[in-house]
Design a protein around this motif. Structure first.
Motif, mmCIF file in Angstrom:
data_model
loop_
_atom_site.group_PDB
_atom_site.id
_atom_site.type_symbol
_atom_site.label_atom_id
_atom_site.label_comp_id
_atom_site.label_asym_id
_atom_site.label_seq_id
_atom_site.Cartn_x
_atom_site.Cartn_y
_atom_site.Cartn_z
ATOM 1 N N PRO A 69 0.812 -1.228 0.000
ATOM 2 C CA PRO A 69 0.000 0.000 0.000
ATOM 3 C C PRO A 69 0.843 1.276 0.000
ATOM 4 O O PRO A 69 0.433 2.310 -0.518
ATOM 5 C CB PRO A 69 -0.803 -0.118 1.303
ATOM 6 C CG PRO A 69 -0.813 -1.588 1.617
ATOM 7 C CD PRO A 69 0.519 -2.106 1.152
ATOM 8 N N ARG A 70 2.034 1.206 0.554
ATOM 9 C CA ARG A 70 2.911 2.393 0.553
ATOM 10 C C ARG A 70 3.538 2.595 -0.824
ATOM 11 O O ARG A 70 3.689 3.719 -1.291
ATOM 12 C CB ARG A 70 3.981 2.246 1.641
ATOM 13 C CG ARG A 70 3.370 2.296 3.018
ATOM 14 C CD ARG A 70 4.359 2.268 4.156
ATOM 15 N NE ARG A 70 3.680 2.661 5.381
ATOM 16 C CZ ARG A 70 2.956 1.836 6.139
ATOM 17 N NH1 ARG A 70 2.852 0.552 5.802
ATOM 18 N NH2 ARG A 70 2.337 2.260 7.217
ATOM 19 N N LYS A 72 2.118 1.751 -3.539
ATOM 20 C CA LYS A 72 1.047 2.278 -4.389
ATOM 21 C C LYS A 72 0.871 3.777 -4.156
ATOM 22 O O LYS A 72 0.752 4.552 -5.115
ATOM 23 C CB LYS A 72 -0.266 1.548 -4.124
ATOM 24 C CG LYS A 72 -1.377 2.066 -5.033
ATOM 25 C CD LYS A 72 -2.571 1.167 -5.070
ATOM 26 C CE LYS A 72 -3.674 1.797 -5.914
ATOM 27 N NZ LYS A 72 -4.920 1.026 -5.844
ATOM 28 N N ALA A 73 0.891 4.185 -2.890
ATOM 29 C CA ALA A 73 0.754 5.613 -2.581
ATOM 30 C C ALA A 73 1.884 6.401 -3.236
ATOM 31 O O ALA A 73 1.669 7.469 -3.813
ATOM 32 C CB ALA A 73 0.755 5.822 -1.069
ATOM 33 N N PHE A 182 8.516 12.633 -3.918
ATOM 34 C CA PHE A 182 7.324 11.910 -4.363
ATOM 35 C C PHE A 182 6.699 12.453 -5.635
ATOM 36 O O PHE A 182 5.973 11.736 -6.307
ATOM 37 C CB PHE A 182 6.256 11.913 -3.263
ATOM 38 C CG PHE A 182 6.669 11.159 -2.032
ATOM 39 C CD1 PHE A 182 7.574 10.107 -2.110
ATOM 40 C CD2 PHE A 182 6.147 11.491 -0.791
ATOM 41 C CE1 PHE A 182 7.948 9.401 -0.978
ATOM 42 C CE2 PHE A 182 6.515 10.793 0.346
ATOM 43 C CZ PHE A 182 7.421 9.748 0.255
ATOM 44 N N LEU B 52 11.006 8.012 4.006
ATOM 45 C CA LEU B 52 9.782 8.730 3.622
ATOM 46 C C LEU B 52 8.752 7.763 3.042
ATOM 47 O O LEU B 52 7.554 7.915 3.254
ATOM 48 C CB LEU B 52 10.112 9.835 2.612
ATOM 49 C CG LEU B 52 10.918 11.014 3.164
ATOM 50 C CD1 LEU B 52 11.391 11.927 2.040
ATOM 51 C CD2 LEU B 52 10.098 11.812 4.177
ATOM 52 N N LEU B 53 9.246 6.766 2.308
ATOM 53 C CA LEU B 53 8.338 5.757 1.751
ATOM 54 C C LEU B 53 7.631 4.990 2.879
ATOM 55 O O LEU B 53 6.432 4.730 2.818
ATOM 56 C CB LEU B 53 9.117 4.786 0.859
ATOM 57 C CG LEU B 53 8.355 3.589 0.291
ATOM 58 C CD1 LEU B 53 7.247 4.050 -0.661
ATOM 59 C CD2 LEU B 53 9.296 2.638 -0.449
ATOM 60 N N GLU B 54 8.386 4.655 3.916
ATOM 61 C CA GLU B 54 7.776 3.934 5.042
ATOM 62 C C GLU B 54 6.738 4.785 5.761
ATOM 63 O O GLU B 54 5.800 4.258 6.349
ATOM 64 C CB GLU B 54 8.855 3.499 6.041
ATOM 65 C CG GLU B 54 9.566 2.238 5.612
ATOM 66 C CD GLU B 54 10.348 1.607 6.757
ATOM 67 O OE1 GLU B 54 10.948 2.384 7.529
ATOM 68 O OE2 GLU B 54 10.353 0.375 6.851
ATOM 69 N N ILE B 56 4.818 7.144 4.359
ATOM 70 C CA ILE B 56 3.775 7.702 3.484
ATOM 71 C C ILE B 56 2.413 7.141 3.889
ATOM 72 O O ILE B 56 2.309 6.023 4.401
ATOM 73 C CB ILE B 56 4.097 7.376 1.997
ATOM 74 C CG1 ILE B 56 3.399 8.322 1.026
ATOM 75 C CG2 ILE B 56 3.734 5.925 1.669
ATOM 76 C CD1 ILE B 56 3.876 8.159 -0.431
ATOM 77 N N GLU B 57 1.389 7.958 3.698
ATOM 78 C CA GLU B 57 0.015 7.503 3.957
ATOM 79 C C GLU B 57 -0.329 6.389 2.959
ATOM 80 O O GLU B 57 -0.326 6.633 1.754
ATOM 81 C CB GLU B 57 -0.922 8.699 3.777
ATOM 82 C CG GLU B 57 -2.375 8.450 4.072
ATOM 83 C CD GLU B 57 -2.639 8.248 5.561
ATOM 84 O OE1 GLU B 57 -3.573 7.510 5.878
ATOM 85 O OE2 GLU B 57 -1.886 8.826 6.373
ATOM 86 N N PRO B 58 -0.612 5.160 3.424
ATOM 87 C CA PRO B 58 -0.812 4.047 2.474
ATOM 88 C C PRO B 58 -2.058 4.238 1.602
ATOM 89 O O PRO B 58 -2.992 4.918 2.006
ATOM 90 C CB PRO B 58 -0.997 2.831 3.388
ATOM 91 C CG PRO B 58 -0.577 3.259 4.746
ATOM 92 C CD PRO B 58 -0.755 4.742 4.820
ATOM 93 N N ALA B 59 -2.045 3.645 0.414
ATOM 94 C CA ALA B 59 -3.212 3.651 -0.468
ATOM 95 C C ALA B 59 -3.709 2.207 -0.582
ATOM 96 O O ALA B 59 -2.902 1.281 -0.685
ATOM 97 C CB ALA B 59 -2.823 4.193 -1.844
ATOM 98 N N ALA B 60 -5.021 2.029 -0.596
ATOM 99 C CA ALA B 60 -5.575 0.673 -0.614
ATOM 100 C C ALA B 60 -5.173 -0.059 -1.898
ATOM 101 O O ALA B 60 -5.226 0.504 -2.989
ATOM 102 C CB ALA B 60 -7.094 0.743 -0.511
ATOM 103 N N VAL B 61 -4.735 -1.295 -1.746
ATOM 104 C CA VAL B 61 -4.483 -2.132 -2.923
ATOM 105 C C VAL B 61 -5.665 -3.088 -3.071
ATOM 106 O O VAL B 61 -6.335 -3.396 -2.081
ATOM 107 C CB VAL B 61 -3.155 -2.916 -2.792
ATOM 108 C CG1 VAL B 61 -1.967 -1.975 -2.780
ATOM 109 C CG2 VAL B 61 -3.139 -3.779 -1.551
ATOM 110 N N PRO B 62 -5.948 -3.566 -4.275
ATOM 111 C CA PRO B 62 -7.079 -4.485 -4.458
ATOM 112 C C PRO B 62 -6.918 -5.719 -3.574
ATOM 113 O O PRO B 62 -5.797 -6.166 -3.330
ATOM 114 C CB PRO B 62 -6.996 -4.862 -5.939
ATOM 115 C CG PRO B 62 -6.161 -3.808 -6.577
ATOM 116 C CD PRO B 62 -5.236 -3.300 -5.520
#
Lengths: 219, 225
Positions: A69-70, A72-73, A182, B52-54, B56-62
């Motif tokens: 998920p990170r 993907k973000a 980013f 910074l990657l760790e 980051i606000e996560p985005a939902a994956v399918p």
């Protein structure tokens, strides 16, 4: 730090030797997406080592739960279309699986290693351009100085120090730093976007970087 | 001898973050091959990217993403890219000054490159790279004869120069192999190659040079650096 990690494919022999098809063909078990609590056990570094050493699919599932998920973000923020982002996350994680043996926990953090893979995948996907990289095996390379080679301070400690240092940055510096990493934008575009003079963007970034480097050096 | 003139932290940040274009990346990465100090800085900036990657606000994956991924783990891996040229520079005297990644761009032999004469004592050769967002970015090799002075000029954009062999002086600064110089429209200069040999540089510009000397400016419409 591991300069060899990202971007280039390893020689075929390395991979062929690492995927013992017979061992895992019978393992049809798919781990569930782990709950956050389940993630507390092993660090990403430990998961990567398990993936490289044991071809551990459970560890891989845990790592995906944490990083997928990170990733993907990260890809979405850099301007990759949502439909493409999901496929790219898969490609990054596939590369993590196949290249895990090139991860050296004494020289890099897992997050760093995965970041460089994701960054290079993003460039491949979004750019018409190549990303030139030096070749650590090139005989014409000027080798590391002896002092630089011994940077095996605990990666966990380095990681904690880095997180602290980022958390202590003034908000406007941290904000610009995230944009720089980013958004895949030149500084001039960041300046326009933020309504700031270009000089201000550059000087804030420079302040942030100098400060972080001091913190990382432990002074 | 290690380089003493380095790219700015912001340029190294852009390289670590992956937002430099191909031409600038070529100059930076070739400097990195010659500069352990800047490799260390880029490594730090990559670890910053990781942190910074760790965070980051996560985005939902399918929901099926992991199953799809696990099903692909045993697929054959893509064919690896060809092994880069790793001939020892000592194998071929003309390759000596040129480390990777630049060597991969300009071929095997400096003498087989199609040099174009710009003025007496100055030759250049274009390197095929992406033209960048503006379409104006150019990477070139520049070969300047011993003691030759490049006419006074300024830049409509930016110019990165990496010394590969020989050296030059620019005002009170001395540039040798591995040194990196960055000029912009504030710079108005007339670099001079050292007397003791030819100076070979990689330059990356994102806009044409402007000659600024009293007579030379008349030549601007005709000369193209």
């Amino acid at each position: 730090m591991n300069f060899t990690a990202a971007g280039r494919e390893p020689p075929a022999g390395l991979i062929a030797g690492l995927v013992p098809s017979s061992v895992f063909a019978s393992n049809g078990k798919m781990p569930d997406v782990p709950s956050p609590a389940a993630l507390d056990g092993r660090s990403s570094d430990e998961l990567l080592v398990a993936i490289a050493r044991d071809r551990d699919k459970d560890a891989f599932g845990l790592l995906f739960g944490r990083m997928g998920p990170r990733l993907k973000a990260y890809l979405l923020r850099s301007g990759i279309a949502p439909s493409q982002a999901d496929e790219l996350v898969q490609e990054v994680m596939l590369m993590v699986w196949h290249r895990a043996d090139t991860f050296d926990p004494a020289r890099a953090m897992a997050s760093t290693w995965i970041f460089t893979i994701a960054r290079n995948k993003r460039i491949d996907a979004a750019r018409r351009d190549r990303r030139p990289e030096f070749d650590p095996e090139d005989p014409a390379l000027v080798p590391d100085q002896p002092a630089a080679a011994d940077r095996s301070i605990e990666q966990a400690e380095a990681s904690a120090r880095l997180r602290d240092a980022i958390a202590k940055l003034p908000a406007e510096q941290a904000d610009l730093l995230r944009l720089a990493y980013f958004e895949d934008q030149p500084h001039s575009a960041i300046a326009r976007h933020k309504g700031l003079p270009l000089g201000t963007v550059k000087s804030r970034l420079r302040l942030a970087l100098e400060r972080l480097r001091r913190e990382l050096a432990g002074s | 001898m290690l380089p003493v003139h380095h790219p700015s932290l912001e340029l190294l940040l852009d390289y670590a973050a992956g937002s430099t274009g191909e031409a600038a990346g070529l100059a930076l990465a070739t400097h990195l091959a010659l500069c352990p100090e800047c490799r260390e800085v880029v490594a730090q900036f990559e670890s910053l990217g990781g942190a910074l990657l760790e965070a980051i606000e996560p985005a939902a994956v399918p929901s099926e993403a992991l199953d799809n991924l696990l099903a692909r783990l045993d697929e054959p891996v893509p064919v690896p890219v060809p092994v880069p040229d790793r001939r020892s520079p000592a194998d071929d005297a003309t390759l000596g000054p040129v480390p990777q990644p630049l060597r991969g761009y300009i071929g095997q032999d400096l003498e087989t490159i199609r040099w174009k004469r710009v003025m007496r004592g100055v030759e250049q050769a274009d390197i095929a790279v992406g033209r960048g967002r503006t379409g104006n970015v150019r990477a070139r090799l520049l070969r300047i004869g011993p003691g030759v002075r490049v006419p006074r000029h300024t830049h409509a954009g930016t110019e990165m120069t990496l010394v590969l062999a020989g050296g030059f002086s620019d005002g009170d600064k001395q540039y040798q192999r591995g040194d990196f110089s960055f000029c912009d429209r504030e710079t108005d200069h007339s670099p001079v190659a050292d007397d003791d040999g030819e100076c070979l540089c990689l330059t990356v510009i994102d806009a044409p040079l402007r000659l600024t000397g009293p007579l030379m400016r008349l030549l601007n419409p005709f000369i193209r650096f």
